[in-house]
Design a protein around this motif. Sequence first.
Motif, PDB file in Angstrom:
ATOM      1  N   GLN A   1       0.955  -1.123  -0.053  1.00 60.39           N
ATOM      2  CA  GLN A   1      -0.041   0.078   0.053  1.00 60.39           C
ATOM      3  C   GLN A   1       0.933   1.200  -0.031  1.00 60.39           C
ATOM      4  O   GLN A   1       0.712   2.158  -0.577  1.00 60.39           O
ATOM      5  CB  GLN A   1      -0.975   0.101   1.227  1.00 60.39           C
ATOM      6  N   TRP A   2       1.887   1.285   0.765  1.00 64.70           N
ATOM      7  CA  TRP A   2       2.767   2.554   0.797  1.00 64.70           C
ATOM      8  C   TRP A   2       3.572   2.521  -0.556  1.00 64.70           C
ATOM      9  O   TRP A   2       3.925   3.740  -0.873  1.00 64.70           O
ATOM     10  CB  TRP A   2       3.885   2.164   1.993  1.00 64.70           C
ATOM     11  N   LYS A   3       3.850   1.595  -1.146  1.00 61.32           N
ATOM     12  CA  LYS A   3       4.357   1.494  -2.441  1.00 61.32           C
ATOM     13  C   LYS A   3       3.676   2.303  -3.441  1.00 61.32           C
ATOM     14  O   LYS A   3       3.951   2.942  -4.105  1.00 61.32           O
ATOM     15  CB  LYS A   3       5.073   0.399  -3.181  1.00 61.32           C
ATOM     16  N   LYS A   4       2.296   1.791  -3.443  1.00 57.69           N
ATOM     17  CA  LYS A   4       1.261   2.465  -4.329  1.00 57.69           C
ATOM     18  C   LYS A   4       1.053   3.852  -3.931  1.00 57.69           C
ATOM     19  O   LYS A   4       0.980   4.670  -4.913  1.00 57.69           O
ATOM     20  CB  LYS A   4      -0.073   1.851  -4.084  1.00 57.69           C
ATOM     21  N   GLN A   5       0.986   4.234  -2.600  1.00 57.65           N
ATOM     22  CA  GLN A   5       0.734   5.593  -2.252  1.00 57.65           C
ATOM     23  C   GLN A   5       2.042   6.525  -2.902  1.00 57.65           C
ATOM     24  O   GLN A   5       1.791   7.444  -3.222  1.00 57.65           O
ATOM     25  CB  GLN A   5       0.640   5.657  -0.981  1.00 57.65           C
ATOM     26  N   LEU A   6       3.236   5.901  -2.576  1.00 55.82           N
ATOM     27  CA  LEU A   6       4.547   6.508  -2.971  1.00 55.82           C
ATOM     28  C   LEU A   6       4.575   6.738  -4.281  1.00 55.82           C
ATOM     29  O   LEU A   6       4.864   7.931  -4.780  1.00 55.82           O
ATOM     30  CB  LEU A   6       5.894   5.563  -2.316  1.00 55.82           C
ATOM     31  N   ALA A   7       4.165   5.850  -5.168  1.00 55.28           N
ATOM     32  CA  ALA A   7       4.290   6.125  -6.682  1.00 55.28           C
ATOM     33  C   ALA A   7       2.986   7.271  -7.184  1.00 55.28           C
ATOM     34  O   ALA A   7       3.504   8.174  -7.913  1.00 55.28           O
ATOM     35  CB  ALA A   7       3.743   4.482  -7.297  1.00 55.28           C
ATOM     36  N   ALA A   8       1.908   7.123  -6.323  1.00 53.25           N
ATOM     37  CA  ALA A   8       0.807   8.195  -6.749  1.00 53.25           C
ATOM     38  C   ALA A   8       1.629   9.632  -6.364  1.00 53.25           C
ATOM     39  O   ALA A   8       1.267  10.460  -6.989  1.00 53.25           O
ATOM     40  CB  ALA A   8      -0.364   7.853  -6.006  1.00 53.25           C
ATOM     41  N   TYR A   9       2.063   9.662  -5.202  1.00 55.46           N
ATOM     42  CA  TYR A   9       2.767  10.870  -4.682  1.00 55.46           C
ATOM     43  C   TYR A   9       3.687  11.171  -5.638  1.00 55.46           C
ATOM     44  O   TYR A   9       3.740  12.747  -6.106  1.00 55.46           O
ATOM     45  CB  TYR A   9       3.137  10.776  -3.540  1.00 55.46           C
ATOM     46  N   GLN A  10       4.460  10.164  -6.194  1.00 51.59           N
ATOM     47  CA  GLN A  10       5.462  10.918  -7.000  1.00 51.59           C
ATOM     48  C   GLN A  10       4.890  11.347  -8.283  1.00 51.59           C
ATOM     49  O   GLN A  10       5.545  12.286  -9.042  1.00 51.59           O
ATOM     50  CB  GLN A  10       6.611   9.738  -7.367  1.00 51.59           C
ATOM     51  N   GLU A  11       3.917  10.544  -8.761  1.00 48.28           N
ATOM     52  CA  GLU A  11       3.458  11.031 -10.226  1.00 48.28           C
ATOM     53  C   GLU A  11       2.648  12.303  -9.836  1.00 48.28           C
ATOM     54  O   GLU A  11       3.019  13.310 -10.811  1.00 48.28           O
ATOM     55  CB  GLU A  11       2.212   9.949 -10.497  1.00 48.28           C
ATOM     56  N   GLU A  12       2.069  12.700  -8.760  1.00 49.02           N
ATOM     57  CA  GLU A  12       1.334  13.985  -8.539  1.00 49.02           C
ATOM     58  C   GLU A  12       2.432  15.008  -8.320  1.00 49.02           C
ATOM     59  O   GLU A  12       2.203  16.179  -8.948  1.00 49.02           O
ATOM     60  CB  GLU A  12       0.436  13.792  -7.384  1.00 49.02           C
ATOM     61  N   THR A  13       3.425  14.731  -7.721  1.00 48.19           N
ATOM     62  CA  THR A  13       4.727  15.842  -7.520  1.00 48.19           C
ATOM     63  C   THR A  13       5.278  16.188  -9.108  1.00 48.19           C
ATOM     64  O   THR A  13       5.328  17.104  -9.224  1.00 48.19           O
ATOM     65  CB  THR A  13       5.578  15.028  -6.613  1.00 48.19           C
ATOM     66  N   GLU A  14       5.210  15.127  -9.700  1.00 50.37           N
ATOM     67  CA  GLU A  14       5.762  15.459 -11.186  1.00 50.37           C
ATOM     68  C   GLU A  14       4.846  16.146 -11.880  1.00 50.37           C
ATOM     69  O   GLU A  14       5.511  17.011 -12.469  1.00 50.37           O
ATOM     70  CB  GLU A  14       6.089  14.168 -11.962  1.00 50.37           C
ATOM     71  N   SER A  15       3.663  15.893 -11.821  1.00 52.21           N
ATOM     72  CA  SER A  15       2.831  16.790 -12.493  1.00 52.21           C
ATOM     73  C   SER A  15       2.680  18.272 -11.876  1.00 52.21           C
ATOM     74  O   SER A  15       2.279  19.247 -12.662  1.00 52.21           O
ATOM     75  CB  SER A  15       1.117  16.195 -12.261  1.00 52.21           C
ATOM     76  N   LEU A  16       2.767  18.392 -10.525  1.00 53.67           N
ATOM     77  CA  LEU A  16       2.683  19.766  -9.918  1.00 53.67           C
ATOM     78  C   LEU A  16       4.177  20.399 -10.426  1.00 53.67           C
ATOM     79  O   LEU A  16       4.063  21.543 -10.501  1.00 53.67           O
ATOM     80  CB  LEU A  16       2.799  19.468  -8.284  1.00 53.67           C
ATOM     81  N   ARG A  17       4.949  19.615 -10.541  1.00 54.64           N
ATOM     82  CA  ARG A  17       6.403  20.465 -10.935  1.00 54.64           C
ATOM     83  C   ARG A  17       6.239  20.996 -12.371  1.00 54.64           C
ATOM     84  O   ARG A  17       6.572  21.975 -12.691  1.00 54.64           O
ATOM     85  CB  ARG A  17       7.829  19.331 -11.003  1.00 54.64           C
ATOM     86  N   GLN A  18       5.592  20.106 -13.179  1.00 57.44           N
ATOM     87  CA  GLN A  18       5.229  20.542 -14.561  1.00 57.44           C
ATOM     88  C   GLN A  18       4.337  21.617 -14.460  1.00 57.44           C
ATOM     89  O   GLN A  18       4.677  22.851 -15.322  1.00 57.44           O
ATOM     90  CB  GLN A  18       4.674  19.684 -15.529  1.00 57.44           C
ATOM     91  N   ARG A  19       3.509  21.786 -13.891  1.00 54.37           N
ATOM     92  CA  ARG A  19       2.464  22.768 -13.730  1.00 54.37           C
ATOM     93  C   ARG A  19       3.084  24.198 -13.082  1.00 54.37           C
ATOM     94  O   ARG A  19       2.864  25.363 -13.765  1.00 54.37           O
ATOM     95  CB  ARG A  19       1.361  22.588 -12.603  1.00 54.37           C
TER      96      ARG A  19
END
Length: 354
Positions: free
Chosen positions: A211-229
Amino acid sequence: LPGREQPIFSTRAHVFQIDPATKRNWIPASKHALTVSYFYDATRNVYRIISVGGTKAIINSTITPNMTFTKTSQKFGQWADSRANTVYGLGFASEQHLSQFAEKFQEVKEAARLAREKSQDKTELTNPALSITAHQVLPSPIISSNGPGEDKFFRSQSADVEITTEKERLKKMLSEGSVSEVQWEAEFFSLQDNNNKLVAALHEANANVDQWKKQLAAYQEETESLRQRVAELESQGAHDSSSENNKEELSQTLEELELLIKAKDEEIQLLKSQKCGRWEAEGEREETLQKLQELETRNAELERRLQLAEQTLAETLAEREKMQNEVTKVAEIMDVKIFELSEVRQGLAKLVES
């Protein structure tokens, strides 16, 4: 159990029986610890050890003065029951429980001996012939064995021979390594519950890791999208810096238009004040009126341009403020996500270390 029997002592233990084929290995009677109790039958004046698993009697052993309870380890003990033609073993949770059971076994054994002597004394007093025979030959208790598919048979041995045979059997079992096997069996059943708990905890930890790995991957994806924004907003901010110059030019143009409108208003007022005295000719008056109309039309056009410029400036300022607010909001969200991401990484690192 019949109502005439009363429990005098109870404890919990893992129950074993000796393998009738090899006489060396222990066979567990149940998967879990059972209640093992001492019972006293007042009518027959006998003591029994009884343990029931479900609807089946796992242990039904009558205590005789010839029986001996032997401690083979700190948590395991055993005794032989010649009537049942087997050897019982008990694995306890602690050494204290084993000592209590052994002490009670000795007390019950002594009580059984006294009861037998009292019964023999009564027999001798009521029948002198039996008394003489009893002093000549000491009979052992009649031993009964009823196996499945076998005929019932009886055998008689003296007490001394029975004790000697039992001791020889125990020595043989000990010499063949049964003590080590008993210790392993007892340790296995005593640690089985802890093993199950550890397995359940391991499964739960693995589920949490996934579960933590999935959450970490989701956070990393969301962080990347925020960086692009943020990168897009920064590029728009750079474009806004170029529009800052346009805003200054608009402000300067507005100031010039306001000065021009003010000068024209003064000119109109001057013309209006002078028109009565200076207009003598009709042609001059028409020309002046036409000029006045042109001036008023130009003044209206300048006012319209001024309003349009003010509206454009207000929209530009509002758009810039909106973009600044959006950049601030995205930056705050990124700070929160980065903080949560660091906590998840720390939790994952601690779990990996453990």
